[in-house]
Design an enzyme around this catalytic site. Structure first.
Site, PDB file in Angstrom:
ATOM      1  N   TYR A 100       5.834 -22.069  -5.797  1.00 18.13           N
ATOM      2  CA  TYR A 100       5.225 -20.739  -5.885  1.00 18.13           C
ATOM      3  C   TYR A 100       3.728 -20.918  -5.672  1.00 18.13           C
ATOM      4  CZ  TYR A 100       4.666 -16.039  -7.913  1.00 18.13           C
ATOM      5  OH  TYR A 100       4.361 -14.723  -8.121  1.00 18.13           O
ATOM      6  N   ARG A 153       0.961  -9.355   4.519  1.00 17.86           N
ATOM      7  CA  ARG A 153      -0.118  -9.637   3.560  1.00 17.86           C
ATOM      8  C   ARG A 153       0.394 -10.691   2.596  1.00 17.86           C
ATOM      9  NH1 ARG A 153      -0.125 -10.401  -1.195  1.00 17.86           N
ATOM     10  NH2 ARG A 153      -0.066  -8.482  -2.368  1.00 17.86           N
ATOM     11  N   LYS A 171       9.884 -16.430  -4.646  1.00 21.19           N
ATOM     12  CA  LYS A 171      10.084 -15.431  -5.719  1.00 21.19           C
ATOM     13  C   LYS A 171      11.510 -15.535  -6.267  1.00 21.19           C
ATOM     14  CE  LYS A 171       6.134 -12.973  -5.549  1.00 21.19           C
ATOM     15  NZ  LYS A 171       5.297 -12.543  -6.666  1.00 21.19           N
ATOM     16  N   GLU A 242       7.835  -7.127  -1.256  1.00 19.62           N
ATOM     17  CA  GLU A 242       6.821  -8.123  -1.581  1.00 19.62           C
ATOM     18  C   GLU A 242       5.880  -8.360  -0.408  1.00 19.62           C
ATOM     19  OE1 GLU A 242       7.088  -9.805  -4.789  1.00 19.62           O
ATOM     20  OE2 GLU A 242       5.005 -10.219  -4.244  1.00 19.62           O
ATOM     21  N   ASP A 243       4.614  -8.329  -0.698  1.00 17.80           N
ATOM     22  CA  ASP A 243       3.574  -8.729   0.259  1.00 17.80           C
ATOM     23  C   ASP A 243       3.604  -7.933   1.563  1.00 17.80           C
ATOM     24  OD1 ASP A 243       2.866 -10.356  -1.804  1.00 17.80           O
ATOM     25  OD2 ASP A 243       2.899 -12.214  -0.679  1.00 17.80           O
ATOM     26  N   ASP A 265       6.606  -5.266  -6.072  1.00 18.46           N
ATOM     27  CA  ASP A 265       6.109  -6.239  -7.044  1.00 18.46           C
ATOM     28  C   ASP A 265       4.582  -6.279  -7.086  1.00 18.46           C
ATOM     29  OD1 ASP A 265       6.446  -8.360  -8.887  1.00 18.46           O
ATOM     30  OD2 ASP A 265       6.064  -9.806  -7.294  1.00 18.46           O
ATOM     31  N   ASP A 266       3.944  -6.132  -5.928  1.00 20.97           N
ATOM     32  CA  ASP A 266       2.475  -6.232  -5.889  1.00 20.97           C
ATOM     33  C   ASP A 266       1.821  -5.041  -6.575  1.00 20.97           C
ATOM     34  OD1 ASP A 266       2.277  -8.706  -4.271  1.00 20.97           O
ATOM     35  OD2 ASP A 266       3.448  -7.468  -2.907  1.00 20.97           O
ATOM     36  N   ASN A 416      -4.581 -14.753  -5.192  1.00 24.57           N
ATOM     37  CA  ASN A 416      -3.852 -15.984  -4.883  1.00 24.57           C
ATOM     38  C   ASN A 416      -3.981 -16.301  -3.396  1.00 24.57           C
ATOM     39  OD1 ASN A 416      -2.689 -16.095  -7.538  1.00 24.57           O
ATOM     40  ND2 ASN A 416      -1.367 -14.407  -6.921  1.00 24.57           N
ATOM     41  N   ASN A 460       0.153 -13.592 -13.656  1.00 28.13           N
ATOM     42  CA  ASN A 460       0.874 -13.469 -12.387  1.00 28.13           C
ATOM     43  C   ASN A 460       2.156 -12.693 -12.630  1.00 28.13           C
ATOM     44  OD1 ASN A 460       2.724 -14.290 -10.139  1.00 28.13           O
ATOM     45  ND2 ASN A 460       0.894 -15.424  -9.543  1.00 28.13           N
TER      46      ASN A 460
HETATM   47  N1  NAI Z   1      -1.947 -12.256  -9.862  1.00 31.72           N
HETATM   48  C1  NAI Z   1      -0.965 -11.577  -9.330  1.00 31.72           C
HETATM   49  O1  NAI Z   1       0.126 -11.476  -9.890  1.00 31.72           O
HETATM   50  C2  NAI Z   1      -1.162 -10.874  -8.037  1.00 31.72           C
HETATM   51  C3  NAI Z   1      -2.272 -11.090  -7.265  1.00 31.72           C
HETATM   52  N2  NAI Z   1      -2.418 -10.414  -6.090  1.00 31.72           N
HETATM   53  C4  NAI Z   1      -3.533 -10.783  -5.237  1.00 31.72           C
HETATM   54  O2  NAI Z   1      -4.363  -9.680  -5.015  1.00 31.72           O
HETATM   55  C5  NAI Z   1      -4.890  -9.726  -3.715  1.00 31.72           C
HETATM   56  C6  NAI Z   1      -4.772  -8.357  -3.078  1.00 31.72           C
HETATM   57  O3  NAI Z   1      -3.443  -7.958  -2.992  1.00 31.72           O
HETATM   58  P1  NAI Z   1      -3.096  -6.449  -2.574  1.00 31.72           P
HETATM   59  O4  NAI Z   1      -3.737  -5.499  -3.479  1.00 31.72           O
HETATM   60  O5  NAI Z   1      -1.634  -6.374  -2.402  1.00 31.72           O
HETATM   61  O6  NAI Z   1      -3.780  -6.388  -1.148  1.00 31.72           O
HETATM   62  P2  NAI Z   1      -4.395  -5.108  -0.437  1.00 31.72           P
HETATM   63  O7  NAI Z   1      -4.686  -5.526   0.945  1.00 31.72           O
HETATM   64  O8  NAI Z   1      -3.519  -3.941  -0.666  1.00 31.72           O
HETATM   65  O9  NAI Z   1      -5.763  -4.844  -1.222  1.00 31.72           O
HETATM   66  C7  NAI Z   1      -6.889  -5.672  -1.150  1.00 31.72           C
HETATM   67  C8  NAI Z   1      -8.096  -4.745  -1.208  1.00 31.72           C
HETATM   68  O10 NAI Z   1      -9.250  -5.553  -1.381  1.00 31.72           O
HETATM   69  C9  NAI Z   1     -10.282  -4.948  -0.597  1.00 31.72           C
HETATM   70  N3  NAI Z   1     -11.346  -5.914  -0.348  1.00 31.72           N
HETATM   71  C10 NAI Z   1     -11.373  -6.915   0.554  1.00 31.72           C
HETATM   72  N4  NAI Z   1     -12.557  -7.554   0.499  1.00 31.72           N
HETATM   73  C11 NAI Z   1     -13.272  -6.957  -0.458  1.00 31.72           C
HETATM   74  C12 NAI Z   1     -14.579  -7.167  -0.976  1.00 31.72           C
HETATM   75  N5  NAI Z   1     -15.341  -8.142  -0.536  1.00 31.72           N
HETATM   76  N6  NAI Z   1     -15.009  -6.340  -1.959  1.00 31.72           N
HETATM   77  C13 NAI Z   1     -14.238  -5.349  -2.430  1.00 31.72           C
HETATM   78  N7  NAI Z   1     -12.989  -5.109  -1.971  1.00 31.72           N
HETATM   79  C14 NAI Z   1     -12.527  -5.891  -1.000  1.00 31.72           C
HETATM   80  C15 NAI Z   1      -9.550  -4.507   0.654  1.00 31.72           C
HETATM   81  O11 NAI Z   1     -10.275  -3.562   1.408  1.00 31.72           O
HETATM   82  C16 NAI Z   1      -8.286  -3.939   0.063  1.00 31.72           C
HETATM   83  O12 NAI Z   1      -8.415  -2.573  -0.250  1.00 31.72           O
HETATM   84  C17 NAI Z   1      -4.176 -10.855  -2.985  1.00 31.72           C
HETATM   85  O13 NAI Z   1      -5.039 -11.957  -2.892  1.00 31.72           O
HETATM   86  C18 NAI Z   1      -3.030 -11.189  -3.875  1.00 31.72           C
HETATM   87  O14 NAI Z   1      -2.739 -12.575  -3.875  1.00 31.72           O
HETATM   88  C19 NAI Z   1      -1.529  -9.469  -5.675  1.00 31.72           C
HETATM   89  C20 NAI Z   1      -0.416  -9.219  -6.400  1.00 31.72           C
HETATM   90  C21 NAI Z   1      -0.109  -9.962  -7.610  1.00 31.72           C
HETATM   91  C1  PYR Z   2       1.594 -12.989  -6.977  1.00 28.44           C
HETATM   92  C2  PYR Z   2       1.761 -12.103  -5.844  1.00 28.44           C
HETATM   93  O1  PYR Z   2       2.725 -11.367  -5.766  1.00 28.44           O
HETATM   94  C3  PYR Z   2       0.764 -12.097  -4.808  1.00 28.44           C
HETATM   95  O2  PYR Z   2      -0.255 -12.773  -4.920  1.00 28.44           O
HETATM   96  O3  PYR Z   2       0.992 -11.391  -3.822  1.00 28.44           O
HETATM   97 MG    MG Z   3       3.006 -10.589  -3.846  1.00 25.96          MG
END
Ligand code: NAI
Ligand code: PYR
Ligand code: MG
Length: 561
Positions: A100, A153, A171, A242-243, A265-266, A416, A460
């Site tokens: 993962y 993504r 996952k 997912e993603d 999930d996101d 991540n 996470n």
């Molecule tokens: N810890 C966890 O369980 C999870 C972590 N994530 C992480 O969150 C991140 C985003 O995922 P999503 O929201 O699905 O993607 P997304 O693409 O829907 O959203 C990302 C947002 O960040 C904005 N962004 C990019 N650069 C930026 C900056 N410099 N300043 C401000 N905003 C900025 C983008 O314009 C976009 O609106 C990924 O890296 C993912 O790995 C996502 C889901 C679960």
């Molecule tokens: C953890 C997760 O779902 C992500 O980073 O997209």
């Molecule tokens: Mg994800």
């Protein structure tokens, strides 16, 4: 004592050995070797799973890079699933990062290069008229959970095309290792709609459909056709999205959530783990939830999902809904999200501030806008969450500015894999003189500071979806409600012991994840009953159904079908 289970199989000889779900390698007993014509195909020694595990551990320890460890574990999974999951379950803290985040990110980037044998279904756009036939390819399997991606993504790594398949596989491995869902119930699917990643398109080894992504109506019609085919084939399946890219994640969630048992999930799993972890962090901070102000950086799928569930949490805590919403400040590429901004998605617009809200703030450097730093200065957040995929944007200046007005800043850089994390926990702790309460998306080693060792909570969604899925499967819950996610968050917070109080401990250890998933499953089941999704059942019945659904990685005895 566990009762040995007996399974009937129609496979014989090499076919049985080549079926990862059934293979036991040289643990097939003498009588099974006779029944299934295995004598000669296996060396004479009949081994136990414990002996096999010794060999697996030796081989694993020989690997010198994380990618080699990932490849080894994936190969083991594709050879002998019971042995793979036994190894996983017994060593979940060490092995989870290899199957993962973070290593699965590299696994996706190099998916075509390290590709060995197929797993799950690849549904490519050119075969759009044959989706039903493609699903028939696994009609032998009792499919109950699907994780689907279109690879656009992948974590914070962007478009990986077909390589995104690493994520549904990873996952679902956690559904089994952490949630006890039998591997035979799980099916990873990639919708191969092309890729805009030029490096992949130029790679002669790329295994996907070599085409730019299809978009617009064609793309939506394809996903619609996929969902309709899934409903026809497995009407009761749990389908996890997912993603998917930002413009698709919430759109598909709204489109399908009343049609079948699905979630994103996101958006929802992430919100649920954040709320569960925030509940613990707020306790440590000593400041009530109703008094917190939150800056979320990255107003995307995860960021807006997190804000909405946290608002709901505050409302449940007695805060007026409008007041609760006003405590959230969403930052995106253009700074603070304002209602005057062009091109906001509806889910972002709901969280935008108006000029009237901010009338008391001094004007920003750019008229009509507020940068991330200006927002932190003015909003004085007590909680800072990063979901941008942009490494190191929580700078020293940002963290010190925040820490100047709050005694225990709650700082969650959640992107991540590790190389996309918004800040290094050790830096955040140093910049705040050990006052910060920290959660990250990928695993970090505990950080030594001032003679103490600070654990970093792996905030996470992996803490949520295995238990959610377990509850859904155990009770046959037909839809996924917001109440089920809130129940999962609260069960996660309840499962946290908090340690001895000398350093913040926000989450139960991963080594307890199966017990945590069980508790989440039970809480989810109760919430589903409360929401009228399934018939009422007493606590003992719910627990018994959850326990009966949990699969343990141990060999079964086989009889010929
Ligand atoms: N810890 C966890 O369980 C999870 C972590 N994530 C992480 O969150 C991140 C985003 O995922 P999503 O929201 O699905 O993607 P997304 O693409 O829907 O959203 C990302 C947002 O960040 C904005 N962004 C990019 N650069 C930026 C900056 N410099 N300043 C401000 N905003 C900025 C983008 O314009 C976009 O609106 C990924 O890296 C993912 O790995 C996502 C889901 C679960
Ligand atoms: C953890 C997760 O779902 C992500 O980073 O997209
Ligand atoms: Mg994800």
């Amino acid at each position: 004592m566990t009762t040995k289970k007996i399974d009937a199989t129609r496979f014989h000889g090499q076919e049985l050995i080549d079926t990862p779900l059934l293979n036991k390698a040289d643990a097939f007993s003498d009588s099974e070797r006779t029944t299934f014509r295995l004598h000669g195909l296996l060396p004479p020694s009949v081994e136990t799973i414990e002996t096999q595990l010794e060999r697996v551990k030796d081989a694993y320890q020989q690997k010198t890079t994380d990618l080699e460890r990932h490849i080894y574990l994936r190969a083991l999974q594709d050879t002998n699933e019971t042995l793979f999951y036994r190894f996983m379950v017994e060593n979940v803290t060490d092995l989870m990062p290899m199957v993962y985040t973070p290593v699965v990110g590299l696994g996706c980037q190099k998916f075509s290069e390290i590709y060995r044998r197929p797993r799950g279904l690849f549904i490519s756009y050119p075969l759009r008229d044959s989706i039903d036939t493609i699903l028939e390819a696994v009609s032998d399997q009792d499919v109950r959970v699907i994780v689907v991606t279109d690879g656009e993504r992948i974590l914070g790594l962007g478009d990986q095309g077909t390589g995104g398949m690493g994520i549904p596989i990873g996952k679902l491995s956690l559904y089994t290792a952490c949630g006890g869902i039998a591997p035979e119930y799980t099916l990873p699917i990639t919708l191969d709609v092309g890729t805009n990643n030029q490096e992949r398109l130029d790679d002669p080894l790329y295994i996907g459909w070599r085409n730019r992504r299809i978009t617009g109506d064609e793309y939506v019609a394809f996903v619609d056709a996929f969902v309709a085919a899934v409903k026809r084939k497995w009407p009761n399946v749990l389908l996890q999205f997912e993603d998917f890219a930002q413009n698709h994640a919430t759109m598909f969630l709204e489109r399908y959530r009343d049609q079948l048992c699905m979630f994103n999930d996101d958006v929802q799993g992430t919100a649920s783990v954040v709320v569960g972890t925030v509940l613990s962090a707020v306790k440590v901070s000593g400041r009530p939830l109703s008094d917190q102000r939150v800056v979320v950086v990255g107003a995307g799928s995860a960021g807006c999902g997190i804000a909405e569930q946290m608002i709901q949490l505050m409302v449940e805590d007695g805060v007026d809904p409008k007041e609760a919403r006003s405590r959230f400040y969403m930052i995106d590429r253009e700074g603070l999200v304002l209602d005057t901004q062009q091109g906001l998605w509806p889910f972002q617009a709901k969280l935008a501030h108006t000029a009237a809200d901010l009338a008391a703030w001094p004007a920003g450097a750019v008229p009509g806008k507020f940068s991330f730093l200006e927002t932190v200065k003015n909003a004085k957040p007590t909680i800072l969450i990063g979901v941008t995929g942009q490494p190191d944007i929580f700078t020293q200046e940002i963290i010190r500015t925040m820490a100047a007005t709050v005694e225990r800043p709650i700082v969650f850089p959640l992107s991540n894999p590790t190389n996309r994390c918004e800040a290094q926990p050790a830096d955040v702790l140093a910049w705040t003189n050990g006052r910060a309460i920290i959660g990250t998306g990928s695993p970090f080693q505990p950080v030594p500071h001032d003679g103490k060792l600070y654990p970093i909570a792996q905030t996470n969604n992996a803490y949520i979806f295995p238990g959610l899925g377990l509850g859904i499967l155990a009770l046959g819950i037909p839809r996924v409600s917001d109440g089920m996610f809130m129940a999962a968050s609260r069960a996660l917070a309840d499962a946290n012991t908090g340690g001895d109080g000398s350093v913040p401990v926000l989450l139960p250890p991963l080594s307890d994840i199966r017990a945590v998933s069980r508790a989440i499953a039970i809480a989810v089941a109760k919430a589903a009953i409360k929401d009228g999704l399934v018939a009422a059942a007493d606590d003992d019945t719910i627990a018994a159904k959850v326990d009966a659904t949990m699969w343990n990685p141990e060999y079964r005895d086989y009889v010929a079908a």
